[in-house]
Design a protein around this motif. Structure first.
Motif, short mmCIF file in Angstrom:
data_model
loop_
_atom_site.label_atom_id
_atom_site.label_comp_id
_atom_site.label_asym_id
_atom_site.label_seq_id
_atom_site.Cartn_x
_atom_site.Cartn_y
_atom_site.Cartn_z
N ASP A 431 19.77 5.38 -3.15
CA ASP A 431 20.68 6.52 -3.00
C ASP A 431 20.15 7.55 -2.00
OD1 ASP A 431 18.53 7.14 -4.63
OD2 ASP A 431 19.67 8.51 -5.90
N PHE A 432 19.73 7.12 -0.83
CA PHE A 432 19.17 8.07 0.14
C PHE A 432 20.14 9.21 0.43
CE2 PHE A 432 19.04 9.64 4.49
CZ PHE A 432 17.75 10.14 4.54
N GLU A 433 19.59 10.44 0.50
CA GLU A 433 20.36 11.61 0.92
C GLU A 433 19.53 12.42 1.91
OE1 GLU A 433 21.75 14.17 -2.16
OE2 GLU A 433 22.67 12.55 -3.33
N LEU A 434 20.21 12.96 2.90
CA LEU A 434 19.59 13.92 3.81
C LEU A 434 19.87 15.31 3.27
CD1 LEU A 434 18.10 13.97 6.60
CD2 LEU A 434 20.33 14.52 7.60
N SER A 435 18.84 16.12 3.15
CA SER A 435 19.03 17.48 2.67
C SER A 435 19.95 18.25 3.61
CB SER A 435 17.68 18.19 2.58
OG SER A 435 17.83 19.55 2.22
N ASP A 436 20.82 19.10 3.05
CA ASP A 436 21.64 19.95 3.89
C ASP A 436 20.72 20.86 4.71
OD1 ASP A 436 23.80 21.19 5.03
OD2 ASP A 436 24.69 21.89 3.16
N GLY A 437 21.16 21.24 5.90
CA GLY A 437 20.27 21.89 6.87
C GLY A 437 19.78 23.25 6.47
N MET A 438 18.61 23.32 5.82
CA MET A 438 18.10 24.60 5.33
C MET A 438 16.63 24.82 5.62
SD MET A 438 17.84 23.70 1.24
CE MET A 438 16.75 25.06 0.84
N TRP A 439 15.91 23.81 6.13
CA TRP A 439 14.46 23.92 6.18
C TRP A 439 13.95 24.35 7.55
CZ3 TRP A 439 12.29 24.05 1.63
CH2 TRP A 439 12.89 23.37 0.57
N THR A 440 12.92 25.19 7.53
CA THR A 440 12.21 25.61 8.73
C THR A 440 10.73 25.34 8.51
OG1 THR A 440 13.83 27.33 9.25
CG2 THR A 440 11.64 27.56 10.23
N CYS A 441 10.08 24.75 9.50
CA CYS A 441 8.68 24.36 9.37
C CYS A 441 7.79 25.29 10.18
CB CYS A 441 8.51 22.92 9.85
SG CYS A 441 6.79 22.38 9.85
N GLY A 442 6.71 25.75 9.57
CA GLY A 442 5.74 26.60 10.26
C GLY A 442 4.46 25.85 10.54
N LYS A 443 3.91 26.08 11.72
CA LYS A 443 2.63 25.47 12.10
C LYS A 443 2.00 26.30 13.21
CE LYS A 443 0.76 21.25 14.27
NZ LYS A 443 1.10 19.89 14.76
N ASP A 444 0.77 26.71 13.00
CA ASP A 444 0.02 27.48 14.01
C ASP A 444 0.83 28.66 14.54
OD1 ASP A 444 -2.02 25.70 13.66
OD2 ASP A 444 -1.75 24.65 15.56
N GLY A 445 1.52 29.35 13.64
CA GLY A 445 2.27 30.54 14.02
C GLY A 445 3.61 30.29 14.67
N GLN A 446 4.04 29.03 14.75
CA GLN A 446 5.33 28.70 15.34
C GLN A 446 6.26 28.10 14.28
OE1 GLN A 446 5.67 26.72 19.13
NE2 GLN A 446 3.48 26.93 19.53
#
Length: 470
Positions: A431-446
């Motif tokens: 039952d694969f699902e793609l999460s609705d577009g809500m995530w932001t990823c942080g790395k090295d200040g970006q």
């Protein structure tokens, strides 16, 4: 800038030659134009309306593993020339270069954008979208005492030109709606939230309406009024489809970014070809999922990205590379160089990272657990890249007792180690699902937008941090 012809090939070639005038090995230009519009409501009242326009160019010169980087906050030729000279001085060497001939390349389009970008929608119409979410959240339960909502939309264009001659343009729209509901019963107060969006315009609300977000926020808030203290200890954990992909992204995905492996600070260093997970686990990073929040048509180094099978059948197959790490590992760049804006140099980053579906029935997965946790929604987490240790907090979770979901839980933390957790995967749903577009990823200040996904997955043993022992 608007459009792929906004910067001439001749000007781009002149800037690149200036950037390489002191002998760098490689150079690139990253032109960016961005318009942002945002509205937020607090408890039914509009509290802020914002908008901005940002434009500039980042110029990078690479000399071996060293990087010279400078940017100009305009596209005025003099300012750009000065930035090119600054980057050249930082990374100067002895290399010589022939005259650069720039050629335009076309990228495929992974965004199914409709006729209207939300950033161009009239302010009153955008407020009405928030009011619709507010009304739906309050109508869903008399216990709701407060609703906050926000809508952010971005129109972004990039044009990337490399000293190898490629000039590639991409238009990257984005929207995100967020709703938070607060519910009260006697003296107890709980909250719930719902967010979503992607590289879409108004057509996003044809599939997920403002009312959907409002009702979902209320559902979680009211559910949490009945939640009880989470148990503590080591037990089976079932990850729900969709949002659970954030655990995979944080606990596993970052360790597969090649800069950490080049610096030998990842727990996946020197593990290519080795077993790093259960044979049921296949992990993919795919930049071309239609309209997903993490999708890109070209990376921020001008490389056309491709689907990456990072772990296949439990075996580590590859890393996510930018140009610098690809040169170090003597392979081709994978189109994974990303950056927050023209003010930042690129680095290896994920796009849409997910675990592929398996063969198990999701109901059978839950039935297989005598006592454990069902993790449905996450608020995020922390991970130590060097060893894979992680801690994640749930915003919606349930106790599993004798194969059934019973009580909703509060205060659930999942504590473990990425590779060790993947080694305990014993069942993977279809039952694969793609999460609705809500995530932001942080790395090295970006920060960059990303997509995550997951089918239902059973982890045989994971530490649950709760307040109730036993």
């Amino acid at each position: 800038m608007t459009g792929p012809e906004a910067v001439s090939k001749e000007l781009a070639a002149e800037l690149l030659e200036r950037a390489l005038s002191r002998g760098g090995d490689f150079a690139d230009l990253y032109f960016e134009y961005r318009r942002t519009a945002s509205i937020s409501m607090e408890d039914g009242r509009v509290r802020s309306v914002g908008g901005s326009v940002d434009m500039g160019v980042g110029i990078r010169v690479v000399l071996g593993q060293a990087v010279g980087y400078a940017y100009a906050e305009s596209l005025e030729p003099g300012a750009m020339a000065e930035a090119a000279e600054t980057a050249a001085r930082i990374a100067s060497g002895s290399a010589t270069h022939k005259a650069i001939k720039v050629r335009r390349r076309r990228a495929k389009d992974a965004y199914a954008l409709g006729d209207t970008e939300i950033v161009d929608v009239d302010g009153k119409a955008r407020v009405e979208l928030l009011r619709r979410a507010d009304r739906a959240a309050r109508a869903a339960s008399a216990e709701v005492v407060r609703v906050d909502a926000s809508l952010v939309a971005v129109h972004k264009e990039i044009l990337v030109v490399s000293s190898r001659g490629d000039m590639v343009y991409d238009f990257q729209p984005m929207c995100r709606m967020s709703v938070m509901a607060v519910a009260r019963r006697d003296s107890r107060v709980e909250q719930g939230s719902s967010s979503g969006g992607g590289r879409m315009g108004l057509e996003y609300f044809e599939s997920v309406s403002p009312e959907d977000h409002g009702e979902e926020a209320t559902r979680v808030a009211v559910l949490n009024l009945d939640s009880r203290e989470a148990p503590a200890g080591t037990m089976p954990v079932v990850l729900a489809p969709g949002d659970s992909g954030i655990l995979l992204h944080e606990a596993v995905g970052h360790g597969l970014e090649a800069d950490f492996n080049r610096k030998r600070t990842s727990n996946y260093t020197d593990q290519l070809g080795e077993s790093v997970a259960s044979e049921l686990v296949t992990v993919v990073d795919d930049p071309a999922l239609a309209s997903s929040r993490g999708s890109i048509n070209v990376d921020d180094e001008g490389v056309l990205p491709k689907n990456h099978r990072l772990i296949e059948g439990g075996i580590l197959k590859g890393y996510l590379h930018d140009r610098i790490s690809a040169d170090w590992f003597k392979t081709r760049p994978s189109g994974s160089g990303r950056r927050q804006s023209f003010r930042h140099p690129p680095m290896p980053r994920m796009t849409n990272t997910f675990m592929e579906a398996g063969q198990d029935d999701p109901e059978d997965i839950i039935k297989s657990v005598d006592r454990g946790i069902y993790a449905r929604k996450f608020s995020g987490g922390q991970v130590n890249i060097s060893n894979g240790d992680f801690v994640f907090s749930l915003t919606e979770g349930y106790l599993i007792e004798k194969g059934k979901l019973t009580a909703p839980l509060k205060g659930v933390n999942l504590i473990g180690n990425g590779p060790e957790a993947l080694a305990t995967v014993s069942m993977v749903g279809h039952d694969f699902e793609l999460s609705d577009g809500m995530w932001t990823c942080g790395k090295d200040g970006q920060s960059v937008p990303v997509g995550v996904g997951m089918p239902t997955v059973k982890l045989d043993a994971l530490t649950v941090g709760g307040s109730k022992i036993g």
